[in-house]
Enzyme design. Structure first.
Site, PDB file in Angstrom:
ATOM      1  CG  LEU B  64      -1.879  -1.252   1.952  1.00 44.04           C
ATOM      2  CD1 LEU B  64      -2.757  -1.067   3.020  1.00 44.04           C
ATOM      3  CD2 LEU B  64      -2.909  -0.972   0.239  1.00 44.04           C
ATOM      4  CG  ASP B 300       2.345 -11.179  -2.996  1.00 46.85           C
ATOM      5  OD1 ASP B 300       2.710  -9.878  -2.920  1.00 46.85           O
ATOM      6  OD2 ASP B 300       3.011 -11.757  -4.432  1.00 46.85           O
TER       7      ASP B 300
END
Lengths: 320, 421
Positions: B64, B300
């Site tokens: 992120l 993932d």
């Protein structure tokens, strides 16, 4: 799911791009060889030009430098009367940050009919073919260590001129198979044409066991591999292979895998010797063999023009 | 907000619940299972007839960045994910407590999934100088990792794990020996040999698992192995666990379904780290997951811009956008391996939470109201245009997968409603 499909053939099963020998039907390989046969005659004439591709624009896109292959494609295109432009993209647009696909889109806007692509990464011509306009044809002139299909075709063309029946041949390919696009294309061409025995020869660092799955037998001893063979292809050993732990030195390589007259005598008496060039004399091949009566290395260069003419003419629909 | 979810099949392995009944949520918590609390009135009634109501998914692997956080947290909600462990190889790298604070505050303000950052084990992930682990931990990091970076020496790792063990911090590592994997882009096998792609041998994983497990043994640090990919790697983890080493492991959902054959003609969507491996490896990963050797299935999630894929295979960026296919891939595996739904949900549920030492998600009264409501029998074709994530990069594009997420609730807040999307 474009990347799952074989893009080389159009809806009617005709050749649309030449990206790899793998997956090409036998009938198409044979048609290319037959067409090339007719161009051998053109190349031996006083006036070596036919008007089959008049008005067509062919762009040579060499993202990796290669004078020899690019020159043979240029000659082939010119002999078919095409307009040919060779771009040294390795040094121009991509160094300015333009992506491959941008380069291709720009050239397509200039009404390109065909791209001849060489790239240092395996699969790059596939990417271009996926994004090419429907009327544009792509020829792979060597991608990474994957394939070099016109080289594979000229190899089998040369073999066929000496040994017409592929189903009775034993072929040895010697050297750095792992990193060789030439070897992959030749192996696929030979298996498709029905060669019953292909021997891959080299140390395990250059000929890993997985390569047997391509339909070949693996040999680590050149002397054993050469016994009774009809055709021997010697691969070029790149100098950079000696930088790591793949092989120790050129002289040890020559001692183990160099083709000498003594070793050549193990093959059938009429065996022929191929090499895709450029040769390293004294590394993979002894000069006496390279220049000897069994060598067909210079014929390969000559036939390379005819093969490339045949492929271009077939893609353009001028040789159906 | 008070929400009543009526008529669904409630599945909560933690409270051994698998029954058809109503669920009541108020003030961010579960306030009733089956029976409404006194003087109940709902702001929102959800009809879950024919749907499964389960704790929100726990995803132990996502990348992120602050710039794309809002979009990607919305994607997580669309994927039924309510807790995310994010890797430190964000931009900027999470090697600075201030960056970790900002990421967590931004995530909280978005009412998205709970974000649990992994801090960088080394400054800049360069594998040279130790990052400020205690400060990063105080800022909310639940463990320390090198992200995708594998270029560090055993000596660095030995010292870093000694330091981490001092405070009981777990270390999360990707088991891949950098020098064995150098230059490789695909599993070193038949497909790579045929396509002319440089290989990453399976021993790149086993050598790293062995080294990392030995250093965990020597230092006493807790080790979480990220993204196993080989049969031999699974076997090495099985042995380490049998010896009682404090080791856990996860696997990417994609690697439970795909193999190197799926690369086809250089499909750059299949450019993943670790590489997709052989069918034998995939089967061993499945067995390892089912027998508990592998603790968790992860998305993932690595969203990439479209042009990162318009390159030759070896030059394409690594990763796939995974949030919005995680549940579907778990359901598909449960179906083909005949695993009960409650067990399969644990792979990205309580089992994942246990591996990360997070509180196990639950639907028990008093638990935080992190809930996913989905239709396990509905199918959809995966298309990048229907992704909420900014990255439409997924090797699953074009596949028809089970499981349609209808609602996701984060701490009592309705974060995703398929009816309004």
């Amino acid at each position: 799911m474009l990347s799952k499909r074989n893009l080389q053939l159009d809806d009617r099963g005709e050749l649309h791009h030449l990206l790899a020998i793998e997956g090409l039907p036998k009938r198409i390989i044979e048609r290319i060889l037959d067409t090339a046969e007719s161009f051998v005659g053109v190349n031996e004439r006083e006036v070596k030009v036919v008007p089959l591709l008049r008005g067509k624009s062919i762009f040579n896109l060499f993202f990796e430098n290669s004078t020899r292959t690019r020159t043979t494609f240029e000659i082939a295109a010119k002999r078919l009367s095409a307009d040919v432009v060779s771009l040294d993209v390795a040094r121009s647009s991509t160094s300015k940050g333009e992506t491959i696909l941008d380069t291709v889109a720009n050239l397509t806007a200039m009404h390109a009919d065909m791209f001849v692509v060489r790239h240092s990464e395996s699969g790059a011509p596939w990417l271009i073919a996926q994004h090419a306009a429907p009327h544009v044809h792509v020829i792979n002139a060597g991608d990474g260590r994957h394939e070099h299909p016109t080289q594979g075709l000229l190899d089998v063309f040369t073999i066929r001129r000496h040994k017409p029946d592929f189903t009775r041949l034993t072929v040895a390919i010697v050297g750095d198979i792992l990193h060789s696009r030439v070897a992959r294309s030749q192996i696929h061409a030979l298996t498709t044409l029905g060669v019953p025995e292909i021997r891959l020869v080299g140390p395990r660092t250059l000929v890993p066991p997985e390569l047997a799955r391509l339909g070949a037998r693996i040999y680590t001893s050149l002397d054993e591999a050469l016994v009774g063979v009809d055709v021997i292809t010697m691969l070029r050993l790149q100098n950079e292979r000696m930088n790591g732990a793949l092989i120790p030195s050129a002289s040890e390589y020559f001692a183990c895998y160099g083709l000498t007259p003594k070793r050549l005598a193990l093959a059938k008496p009429d065996a022929i010797v191929l090499h895709p060039g450029p040769m390293n004399r004294g590394v993979e091949i002894d000069s006496a063999v390279a220049d000897g009566r069994q060598s067909v290395i210079l014929q390969q260069v000559t036939y390379g023009i005819a093969i490339r003419m045949a492929v271009m003419a077939m893609l353009a629909g001028a040789a159906r | 907000m008070k929400i009543a979810i009526r008529g669904g099949r409630l599945i909560d392995p933690v409270s051994a619940l698998d029954t058809r009944c109503d669920l009541y949520i108020a003030a961010g918590k579960v306030v009733g299972v089956g029976t409404a609390p006194a003087e109940w009135h709902a702001n929102r009634e959800i009809d879950a007839t024919g749907l499964v109501v389960a704790p929100g998914l726990v995803d132990l692997a996502a990348r992120l960045t602050r710039a794309t956080l809002a979009t990607e947290l919305a994607a997580a909600a669309a994927g039924g994910i309510t807790q995310i462990v994010c890797s430190p190889d964000a931009s900027p790298v999470l090697d600075d407590p201030g960056q970790v604070d900002m990421l967590r505050l931004r995530a909280q303000s978005l009412h998205g999934a709970q974000v649990h950052p992994l801090g960088a084990l080394s400054v800049g992930l360069r594998g040279e100088r130790l990052a400020e682990l205690a400060k990063l931990h105080a800022a909310g990091c639940i463990g320390f990792s090198q992200g995708l970076a594998t270029g560090f020496s055993p000596r660095f790792l030995w010292q870093a794990m000694q330091y981490a063990a001092t405070y009981g911090y777990p270390v999360w590592l990707r088991p891949e020996d950098a020098s064995l994997a150098a230059g490789g882009v695909a599993h070193d096998g038949e497909v790579a040999a045929r396509l002319g792609l440089a290989g990453i041998p399976a021993c790149a994983e086993t050598v790293a698992v062995a080294a990392q497990a030995e250093i965990a043994r020597a230092t006493g640090a807790r080790l979480h192995l990220c993204r196993l990919s080989t049969a031999e790697g699974v076997e090495a983890v099985r042995r380490a666990k049998a010896e009682g080493l404090p080791v856990t492991a996860d696997v990417s959902a994609l690697h439970l379904h795909l193999t190197d054959i799926d690369i086809g003609h250089y499909d750059a969507h299949c450019r993943l780290a670790p590489p997709l491996r052989s069918e034998r490896d995939r089967d061993a990963l499945r067995r390892g997951l089912i027998d508990g050797t592998i603790d968790a299935v992860v998305s993932d999630h690595r969203p990439l811009p479209a042009d990162a894929r318009q390159l030759p295979f070896a030059e394409a960026a690594v990763g796939a956008s995974g949030f919005e296919t995680l549940l579907s891939l778990i359901l598909r595996l449960a179906e083909s391996e005949r695993v009960p739904l409650a067990d399969a949900l644990g792979w990205a549920g309580y089992r994942a939470a246990n591996a990360a030492a997070l509180p196990a998600p639950s639907l028990a009264v008093g638990a935080p109201a992190d809930v996913v409501v989905f239709d396990p029998r509905a199918y959809r074709v995966v298309r990048s245009s229907s992704f909420t994530s900014a990255g439409g990069n997924s090797p699953m594009l074009g596949y028809e997968l089970p499981g349609l997420i209808r609602y996701t609730i984060n701490r009592g807040h309705l974060a995703y409603d398929a009816g309004t999307h």
